[in-house]
Design an enzyme around this catalytic site. Structure first.
Site, mmCIF file in Angstrom:
data_model
loop_
_atom_site.group_PDB
_atom_site.id
_atom_site.type_symbol
_atom_site.label_atom_id
_atom_site.label_comp_id
_atom_site.label_asym_id
_atom_site.label_seq_id
_atom_site.Cartn_x
_atom_site.Cartn_y
_atom_site.Cartn_z
ATOM 1 C CG ASP A 200 -1.970 0.986 1.283
ATOM 2 O OD1 ASP A 200 -2.725 1.050 0.307
ATOM 3 O OD2 ASP A 200 -2.066 1.731 2.272
ATOM 4 C CD GLU A 244 -2.339 2.666 -3.451
ATOM 5 O OE1 GLU A 244 -3.387 3.269 -3.673
ATOM 6 O OE2 GLU A 244 -1.834 2.608 -2.310
HETATM 7 C C1 GLC Z 1 -4.488 2.951 -0.431
HETATM 8 C C2 GLC Z 1 -5.746 2.118 -0.523
HETATM 9 C C3 GLC Z 1 -6.915 2.938 -0.037
HETATM 10 C C4 GLC Z 1 -6.656 3.397 1.381
HETATM 11 C C5 GLC Z 1 -5.305 4.109 1.491
HETATM 12 C C6 GLC Z 1 -4.905 4.327 2.926
HETATM 13 O O1 GLC Z 1 -4.533 4.033 -1.303
HETATM 14 O O2 GLC Z 1 -5.932 1.647 -1.824
HETATM 15 O O3 GLC Z 1 -8.114 2.225 -0.114
HETATM 16 O O4 GLC Z 1 -7.667 4.265 1.815
HETATM 17 O O5 GLC Z 1 -4.275 3.363 0.883
HETATM 18 O O6 GLC Z 1 -4.469 3.133 3.507
#
Ligand code: GLC
Ligand code: CA
Length: 546
Positions: A200, A244
């Site tokens: 993440d 991500e």
């Molecule tokens: C990432 C996730 C999202 C979440 C954020 C904070 O962007 O995809 O859903 O709110 O992290 O953890």
């Protein structure tokens, strides 16, 4: 040959909470998911990505964790997790899990102790400031909902930093103890059988924002990615890190690493935004543009392609005018938008439920360089619920059948974790798995064929991709070459039929693999290719040497 499974995988993302409820309490769980592996297997996916399933106060769909070493009791036990993973492996499915390393919930015992006791060993696990920081409103990720990135904590008598919501305190990644703990967390889940992690918020993870200059490691922060990579690889050879990271093309190779020794995979957010611009304009130019800007990546690296996920579509990297075009095509009403930059709708409603366009969108995504990632429910064209807050609109329960609660749960409807989509064009009584099962031409069975075709084309995962010239700007023509094999894929984004001529060196014959029309005849490579409105055609090339 290197056996890099992620180069030719199909990843299916599941939120355990909304997939299948096995015990009638209205909340999806691991036993329910294990029971529905048939569906994932039949679809043809090869890997399941689980959204966070850890204990959580659930203020951000589980991305606010209070224990990294356990399962949210609402979803099951560690035993249920292992039983599920085992069942998945039995069917040849790998499992990867979300790893939220950037922050914890403020309810996490680490943060609770850190705020209470300045001498606690956990104090330095977070990022504090005695003085009110100057940049308190800079870099907010959810503008309009969470506008500050620092919050004052009475108990600690200090400000703590949070890139996301104020209930998610950022961990201090400059602290070696934090790094060690995160490795322990990864080691734990690897030992339980997972094949990797969806990491993440990577750009935030590797920044030292808020950490005093003298406490920051002096080396390049990207080296932390080498550290993570080498840790997971030593623990489990096949372990894969999928990041991500909504980054620009000039940052890409810093994230993959100069010789592919950092992150294995990165979600291609740039491509995603340009893909939606292309769909909005009915013109392939934006996709060609972004592909031309994409740097070559190391052999061991791979893009992850996607259409929709559990968040909003982030259009923040498009210039205002282009973002405006996507908004007016796919999310014109203010309640369809989020954070001033994105669209919080599912794919099917965005494309007006038009099956031909939906099939084409999937075909296009699967044809682009990278490994496809699907969001559960999109395979049957599920709708959204804009009455739910923020991104919860796209996180409604899976629609299994024309039964009470769409077959998701036997609980009274008001007890469901989220309401099932009912009413309108995407009502669960018409949009569900049973209705599309074994039905020739349904979105789901078309996707099954597409997945089979993609898995039979390792050229896309491994090969060299070239964008071919055609006379039509609405047409995207891609050629992949790998190990003496060639695949040609053409898409017509326009709403009218076209005919294109593509020139293919060394290819004399084309064999259809997957088309929007029934076409199985071998053809001459020099013949023009006819494409219907929103049409698509996949071919394998044959030549004298093929
Ligand atoms: C990432 C996730 C999202 C979440 C954020 C904070 O962007 O995809 O859903 O709110 O992290 O953890
Ligand atoms: Ca349950």
């Amino acid at each position: 040959m290197l056996n890099l499974w992620y180069k030719n995988a199909v990843i299916y993302c599941v939120d355990v909470e909304t997939f299948m409820d096995s015990n009638g309490d209205g909340i999806g769980d691991f036993a329910g998911l294990a029971d529905r592996l048939d569906h994932v297997e039949a679809l043809g996916a090869t890997c399941i990505w689980l959204l966070p399933f850890y204990p959580t106060p659930n203020r951000d769909n589980g991305y606010d964790i209070t224990d990294f070493y356990a399962v949210d009791p609402r979803l099951g036990t560690l035993g249920d997790f292992v039983a599920f993973t085992h069942a998945a492996h039995d069917r040849g499915l790998r499992v990867i899990v979300d790893l939220v390393a950037n922050h914890t919930s403020i309810d996490h015992p680490w943060f609770q102790e850190a705020r209470r006791d300045p001498n606690s060993r956990y104090r330095d696990w977070y990022v504090w400031s005695k003085e009110k920081p100057k940049d308190i409103h800079e870099g907010a990720v959810f503008p309009g909902v969470q506008d500050a990135t620092w919050t004052y904590d009475e108990a600690a008598q200090a400000w703590y930093m949070h890139r996301f919501y104020k209930h998610q305190a950022d961990l201090n990644i400059a602290n070696p103890e934090v790094r060690e703990e995160l490795e322990k967390v990864m080691g734990f889940w690897l030992q339980l059988g997972v094949s990797g992690f969806r990491l993440d918020a990577v750009p935030f993870l590797i920044e030292y924002r808020g950490v005093p200059e003298e406490e920051r490691p002096k080396d390049d922060p990207h080296l932390y990615l080498n550290e993570l990579r080498s840790f997971v690889s030593w623990r489990r050879a096949e372990a894969m890190l999928l990041a991500e990271a909504n980054i620009t093309m000039d940052q890409v190779n810093e994230y993959f690493g100069p010789s592919g020794d950092r992150l294995h995979m990165i979600f291609n957010f740039m491509l995603n935004q340009h893909l939606f611009l292309s769909l909005a304009r009915k013109d392939a130019e934006p996709i060609r543009r972004v592909m031309a800007q994409t740097p070559a990546i190391p052999l061991k690296s791979q893009w992850a392609s996607f259409l929709r996920n559990h968040d909003e579509i982030d259009l923040g990297r498009l210039p205002d005018a282009e973002r405006g075009e996507v908004f007016s095509a796919f999310g014109p009403a203010p309640e369809m938008q989020a954070y001033g930059r994105g669209i919080r709708r599912r794919l099917a409603p965005m494309l007006g439920g038009d099956e031909q366009r939906l099939k084409q969108a999937f075909s296009l995504m699967f044809a682009l360089p990278g490994t496809p990632v699907l969001w559960y429910g999109d395979e049957i064209g599920m709708g959204d619920d804009l009455s739910l807050a923020e991104r919860n609109s796209v996180r409604t329960p899976m629609q299994w059948a024309d039964e009470r609660n769409a077959g998701f749960s036997t609980a009274p409807s008001e007890q469901l974790v989220r309401p099932v989509v009912s009413g309108g064009a995407f009502d669960y009584r018409s949009v569900n798995v049973v209705a599309q099962h074994d039905l020739d031409g349904s979105l789901m069975s078309t996707l099954q064929r597409l997945i089979r075709t993609r898995r039979a084309c390792p050229e896309i995962g491994w090969g060299r991709c070239r964008v071919l010239e055609t006379s039509e700007t609405s047409v995207l023509a891609l050629r992949y070459d790998w190990h003496g094999e060639t695949v040609l894929i053409v898409h017509n984004l326009a709403d009218h039929a076209v005919e294109v001529q593509v020139s293919l060196d060394e290819v004399s014959r084309l064999r259809p693999l997957f088309c929007d029309e029934d076409d199985r005849t071998m053809r001459d490579a020099s013949e023009p290719i006819h494409l219907s409105p929103y049409g698509y055609r996949w071919f394998r090339a044959h030549g004298e040497r093929r």
